[in-house]
Design an enzyme around this catalytic site. Structure first.
Site, PDB file in Angstrom:
ATOM      1  N   ARG A 108       0.827  -1.209   0.000  1.00 54.05           N
ATOM      2  CA  ARG A 108       0.000   0.000   0.000  1.00 54.05           C
ATOM      3  C   ARG A 108       0.855   1.251   0.000  1.00 54.05           C
ATOM      4  NH1 ARG A 108      -3.591  -0.564   5.290  1.00 54.05           N
ATOM      5  NH2 ARG A 108      -4.947   0.845   4.112  1.00 54.05           N
ATOM      6  N   HIS A 468      -8.767  42.504 -11.579  1.00 55.96           N
ATOM      7  CA  HIS A 468      -9.765  43.479 -11.138  1.00 55.96           C
ATOM      8  C   HIS A 468     -11.084  42.792 -10.831  1.00 55.96           C
ATOM      9  CE1 HIS A 468     -12.995  46.463 -11.924  1.00 55.96           C
ATOM     10  NE2 HIS A 468     -12.192  47.267 -11.253  1.00 55.96           N
ATOM     11  N   CYS A 877      -4.027  46.020   4.987  1.00 58.98           N
ATOM     12  CA  CYS A 877      -5.306  46.140   4.282  1.00 58.98           C
ATOM     13  C   CYS A 877      -5.252  45.559   2.875  1.00 58.98           C
ATOM     14  CB  CYS A 877      -5.756  47.590   4.249  1.00 58.98           C
ATOM     15  SG  CYS A 877      -4.632  48.669   3.354  1.00 58.98           S
TER      16      CYS A 877
HETATM   17  P1  ADP Z   1      -6.107   3.907  -0.637  1.00 59.98           P
HETATM   18  O1  ADP Z   1      -5.064   4.822  -0.133  1.00 59.98           O
HETATM   19  O2  ADP Z   1      -6.420   4.064  -2.067  1.00 59.98           O
HETATM   20  O3  ADP Z   1      -7.299   3.879   0.261  1.00 59.98           O
HETATM   21  P2  ADP Z   1      -5.264   1.512   0.693  1.00 59.98           P
HETATM   22  O4  ADP Z   1      -3.825   1.196   0.810  1.00 59.98           O
HETATM   23  O5  ADP Z   1      -5.917   2.050   1.890  1.00 59.98           O
HETATM   24  O6  ADP Z   1      -5.452   2.458  -0.558  1.00 59.98           O
HETATM   25  O7  ADP Z   1      -5.989   0.205   0.245  1.00 59.98           O
HETATM   26  C1  ADP Z   1      -7.300   0.232  -0.218  1.00 59.98           C
HETATM   27  C2  ADP Z   1      -8.103  -0.848   0.437  1.00 59.98           C
HETATM   28  O8  ADP Z   1      -7.488  -2.073   0.290  1.00 59.98           O
HETATM   29  C3  ADP Z   1      -8.254  -0.664   1.926  1.00 59.98           C
HETATM   30  O9  ADP Z   1      -9.295   0.170   2.240  1.00 59.98           O
HETATM   31  C4  ADP Z   1      -8.553  -2.063   2.375  1.00 59.98           C
HETATM   32  O10 ADP Z   1      -9.909  -2.289   2.298  1.00 59.98           O
HETATM   33  C5  ADP Z   1      -7.806  -2.880   1.382  1.00 59.98           C
HETATM   34  N1  ADP Z   1      -6.606  -3.384   2.048  1.00 59.98           N
HETATM   35  C6  ADP Z   1      -5.405  -2.819   2.141  1.00 59.98           C
HETATM   36  N2  ADP Z   1      -4.565  -3.539   2.873  1.00 59.98           N
HETATM   37  C7  ADP Z   1      -5.267  -4.599   3.291  1.00 59.98           C
HETATM   38  C8  ADP Z   1      -4.964  -5.742   4.106  1.00 59.98           C
HETATM   39  N3  ADP Z   1      -3.773  -5.895   4.673  1.00 59.98           N
HETATM   40  N4  ADP Z   1      -5.937  -6.634   4.308  1.00 59.98           N
HETATM   41  C9  ADP Z   1      -7.151  -6.455   3.761  1.00 59.98           C
HETATM   42  N5  ADP Z   1      -7.495  -5.441   2.985  1.00 59.98           N
HETATM   43  C10 ADP Z   1      -6.564  -4.509   2.759  1.00 59.98           C
HETATM   44 MG    MG Z   2      -7.245   3.671   2.153  1.00 57.52          MG
END
Ligand code: ADP
Ligand code: MG
Ligand code: MG
Length: 920
Positions: A108, A468, A877
């Site tokens: 992520r 303006h 101002c």
């Molecule tokens: P964004 O920043 O786009 O929200 P995320 O990294 O939060 O991306 O991931 C999106 C979704 O993926 C999360 O809301 C979650 O539902 C799912 N997700 C991410 N990591 C996990 C995980 N370890 N287990 C289950 N679902 C996950």
């Molecule tokens: Mg998220």
């Protein structure tokens, strides 16, 4: 430098940079390094316990920055990732890629500030052909295993290798119709297996490689993809708009997967600790049963309201509610969370401060104090002061759907709709008939101001936030969209085109000055109300702030409106704006013409005096008398203007600035030339003679650079009777107001002073006139005399200037213009956009004060002015007086007050309080 002498730089290798942190090592304070998501996941597992938050580790933003700079992973990263993975595997009791019981992870993204949807995430990573069966066996759920693999191959192909998402969506649609089902969740296992095959085939066809079967390779590629997504077009544009620096980089979070797609007791969702639209103290959110998180946001299935979870899984719901409370109390702010339920067990995957519209922000602040969650000072800090503007203007109905015809600069907030007019007089005529119109012009000028008052909104095809049109619109609280360059406006044909749409006078149009949207659809508008909660927040702000808040107001209407919004005085009343009025226009033109006539007659008289001719004195008298015949009518009008403004402000301080027009605004050569041409057509007579004389005079006065020409104090020195007339009018108005009630507090302000000697001269002159006026009236009133500080020289010699000034008012618009050599009217649209694009600047210096440059001048002048004169009153101002970031700066340099347009007054009150809280 002598090349031969330097030794080759040795590689810094002693201490390896730590690029990877396990969640248990992180905390919310580490968001710069771990990104918001990583820092908060770490914090959450501390607060809620590790069993609530799946374990994992974060690769730092530093690693990303190093990767992007070098184009490859920094040294040591691969090893550190391997070690962290090993720790994760051991704690999970599973191994990545294990055929019997594989560990799966998500990869992520997560930058310092949330950039929703801009960066990439891959789920279910670690699956390959050899372990799907193992996963199925362990979970006793074939469908789940194949659904997870299908998702991985799909997301990996899309996110990591850039294969277009609709290719997969088409396959899914085909699979659903082949199986005769409506939802992915109803697809049979065999269909999922087939999809995996087809997705893999697409993968190898598109990339020329097989879908990677080695989980380590999957992980490497996914991490790179997240790093790379920082430089993707989407993310770059988002940062531009939201002013996020390009050099932050994103962190990467690798986290053990928990599965929302394991059947009817599993699911995924998002929730807010309070209603995300209204801020009402009732959690809101959406979820899906038997789904992974991506499904909730992507809209592939219709989500269910969080309330329904109570009936479906009462225990999970209760746990979630409890957790929402814990998180909100812990973070001391409204939260927005993501969660997954795996077989009846609730896991929290993300939390962050909820983005919220102004009304929700205000509601939360008030409730949080009422509930004892926050103190007033903290509660105020949760509000984005700039957004409060939206609460004072009508807006497009948030539920409305409409087609955007074109987009321009969101120059003055609020929405407006009406039929199109192309000129100010047409707007005025329409208003008299009670019609709602939007004034459309390529750009606007002084002459158009009456049209602003008459129109519902203003739309221009040129100019930016400091044009303006934008300034006047904001001052008057009219919604305005500027610089909509897609519009081609043909004033003579009274039409405009946008693409292939042609619009004519009388056609309906709607503009949204909060977003810059323009549409021809009939969008519903919703009226704002200044509710009790907003009033409460403002009252707290007044208790907490040190800075005074005044308003820039040129008319009694503005003054009254600003008082309703809580202005404590007028910081800038621009007298020339009282002249921007069709009825007065002729008078004003005559005044300027006779001023120049007067100057010449005086010069002749002076010559006569030098030659000791007997008629010299008579000549002086005649010149003065002729000029005063023109001036006395205006003096009466101005006195009435000032009286009603002073009355409206009821004893509060009113700073009146003496005339500061660029001459060309009042004496446009084209106007006089047109008059001559018209009279020539009609056949010459006396009037033609006069018109020709006037044209010649105007031409002789025209300047190459009017903004740096005969303006401000220079005008007063060239034509003293003009300022004399104004000072008399001010004092007479003050005397009349004092008879009626609270003694007014007038502050007479001189514009565009560069030299202390200018101020000395004018001050002596004005004090003399004031004394004469009061003597003639037989009454006295208090008044003070001060100056605008709007030229760099004035800042540098502020101590000398302070000698002759009771107060300084920083005119930061002109000060920015002159300190930077930026012509406000020319730079905004042409240069600034490019500068921001090229990262020379991150925002317009006319919007937020350029602290290191212009701000340094302000700081210097404030300090040396006060040193020379400790009781010197200091205000600002310029437009910056309503900008929260600039207000924070003005708090720090110790000004006494800020002054801003009436509609910004509430914003300034809150921003001033926030600045005081932060400073404390
Ligand atoms: P964004 O920043 O786009 O929200 P995320 O990294 O939060 O991306 O991931 C999106 C979704 O993926 C999360 O809301 C979650 O539902 C799912 N997700 C991410 N990591 C996990 C995980 N370890 N287990 C289950 N679902 C996950
Ligand atoms: Mg998220
Ligand atoms: Mg100025």
């Amino acid at each position: 430098m002598e090349a031969g002498r330097t030794t080759a730089p040795s590689r810094p290798r002693a201490v390896a940079t730590k690029y990877v942190y396990d969640f248990v090592e992180g905390s919310r304070e580490m968001r710069e390094l771990l990104g918001g998501k990583g820092a908060n996941v770490a914090e959450m597992s501390r607060v809620l316990g590790p069993e609530r938050v799946p374990a994992g580790f974060t690769i730092t933003t530093e690693a990303c920055v190093a990767y992007l700079a070098a184009g490859e992973e920094p040294e040591g990263l691969a090893e550190q990732v391997a070690e962290a993975l090993d720790r994760l595997e051991r704690s999970a009791g599973k191994r990545l890629g294990d055929p019997g019981d594989p560990l799966l992870v998500s990869v992520r993204s997560g930058a310092r500030e949330s950039m929703p949807g801009m960066l990439d995430t891959v789920l279910n990573l670690g699956l390959h052909d050899g372990c799907v069966d193992g996963l199925a066996a362990m979970s006793a759920n074939q469908w789940f295993a194949w659904d997870s693999y299908r998702r991985l191959v799909q997301m990996f192909g899309n996110v990591v290798r850039g294969i277009p998402g609709d290719l997969y969506e088409r396959e899914l649609t085909a699979a659903r119709s082949a199986a005769g089902v409506e939802l992915d969740t109803d697809l049979p296992v065999q269909a999922l297996r087939d999809l995996v095959d087809r997705f893999k085939a697409a993968f190898s066809q598109r990339t020329g490689e097989e879908f990677p079967q080695d989980p380590g390779e999957q992980l490497r590629q996914a991490i790179r993809a997240v790093f790379d997504s920082w430089s993707g077009d989407r993310a770059v544009q988002y940062r531009r708009i939201n002013r996020i620096p390009d050099d932050w980089g994103t962190a990467v979070n690798v986290q053990r997967m928990v599965f929302g797609n394991r059947g009817q007791t599993s699911g995924s969702g998002v929730a807010f600790t309070r209603d995300e639209v209204t801020g009402a103290p009732r959690p809101s959110g959406d979820f899906l049963v038997n789904a992974q998180g991506e499904d909730v946001v992507s809209g592939v299935r219709n989500t269910r309201e969080i309330d329904e979870l109570r009936d479906l899984m009462p225990e999970v719901y209760a746990e979630l509610m409890e957790i929402l409370g814990i998180l909100e109390r812990h973070y001391r702010d409204m939260q927005d969370v993501e969660f997954t339920i795996e077989d009846g067990r609730l896991y929290m995957l993300q939390t962050r401060s909820a983005k919220r519209p102004a009304q929700a922000a205000v509601r939360f602040a008030v409730d949080a104090v009422r509930e004892g969650l926050l103190g007033r000072d903290e509660a105020l800090l949760t509000i984005d002061a700039a957004s409060l503007d939206a609460l004072l203007h009508p807006t497009f109905d948030p539920a409305a759907e409409y087609r955007v015809l074109a987009r321009g600069v969101a120059a003055s907030p609020g929405a407006a709709k009406g039929t199109i007019v192309f000129s100010a007089p047409d707007a005025v005529a329409a208003a008299e008939e009670g019609r709602d119109v939007v004034l459309v012009r390529p750009f606007t000028e002084a002459d158009d101001v009456a049209g602003f008052a008459a129109a519902r909104g203003i739309l221009t095809s040129e100019g930016g936030k400091a044009s303006h049109a934008a300034l006047v619109a904001r001052g008057m609280g009219r919604p305005c969209v500027c610089g909509a360059s897609e519009l081609a406006i043909d004033l003579s044909a009274r039409s405009m085109t946008a693409g292939d749409t042609v619009l004519r006078e009388g056609d309906p149009i709607a503009i949204n000055g909060t977003t810059g949207d323009i549409t021809v659809d009939d969008v519903a508008l919703v009226e704002p109300e200044m509710g009790d909660e907003f009033a409460t927040v403002l009252a707290w702000a007044d208790e907490l702030r040190r800075l005074g808040v005044r308003t820039n107001a040129d008319t009694p209407d503005d003054a009254r409106r600003a008082r309703q919004f809580g202005a404590e005085g007028i910081g800038l009343c621009r007298t020339e704006h009282m002249f921007f009025n069709p009825e007065r226009d002729a008078l004003v033109k005559r005044m300027f013409l006779s001023a120049e006539g007067w100057r010449r007659l005086r010069a002749d008289a002076q010559q006569a005096a030098d030659d000791e001719r007997p008629d010299a004195q008579r000549r002086f008298d005649q010149a003065d008398a002729a000029f005063w015949r023109e001036l006395s009518e205006l003096q009466a009008l101005q006195r009435a203007d000032f009286e009603s403004i002073l009355e409206a402000m009821d004893g509060r301080p009113v700073t009146i600035r003496l005339l500061d027009p660029p001459l060309h605004e009042f004496l446009p050569v084209e106007h006089f030339r047109a008059e001559v041409e018209r009279l020539e057509q009609e056949g010459g007579d006396d009037r033609l003679e006069t018109a020709r004389r006037e044209l010649a005079l105007v031409e002789s006065l025209s300047e190459a650079n009017p903004m740096l020409g005969t303006r401000g104090a220079r005008l007063g020195i060239l034509y003293p009777p003009i300022y004399e007339m104004q000072v008399r009018a001010i004092l007479e108005a003050a005397i009349a107001t004092a008879r009626g009630g609270d003694p007014p507090r007038v502050e007479i302000m001189l514009p565009l002073i560069a030299y202390e000697t200018e101020l000395r001269l004018l001050r002596e002159f004005m004090v003399r006139v004031a004394e004469e006026t009061m003597e003639a009236a037989g009454e006295r009133v208090e008044y003070s005399v001060g100056t605008m500080i709007e030229l760099p020289r004035a800042c540098l010699v502020a101590a000398r200037i302070a000698h002759y000034a009771d107060f300084f008012s920083f005119g930061t618009n002109d000060l920015t213009q002159t300190a930077l050599g930026f012509s406000r009217d020319d730079i905004e649209a042409r240069i600034l956009a490019r500068y921001i694009d090229r990262k020379i600047l991150d925002r317009s210096p006319f919007e937020t004060i350029d602290e290191p440059g212009v701000g340094a001048l302000v700081r210097l002048a404030a300090r040396s002015g006060r040193e020379a004169r400790p009781d010197l009153k200091l205000g600002i101002c310029g437009e910056h007086g309503g900008d929260p970031d600039s207000i924070e700066f003005f708090e720090r340099v110790g000004l006494d007050y800020v002054s801003c347009s009436p509609y910004r007054v509430p914003v300034a009150r809150v921003a001033a309080a926030q600045a005081a809280v932060r400073a404390a």
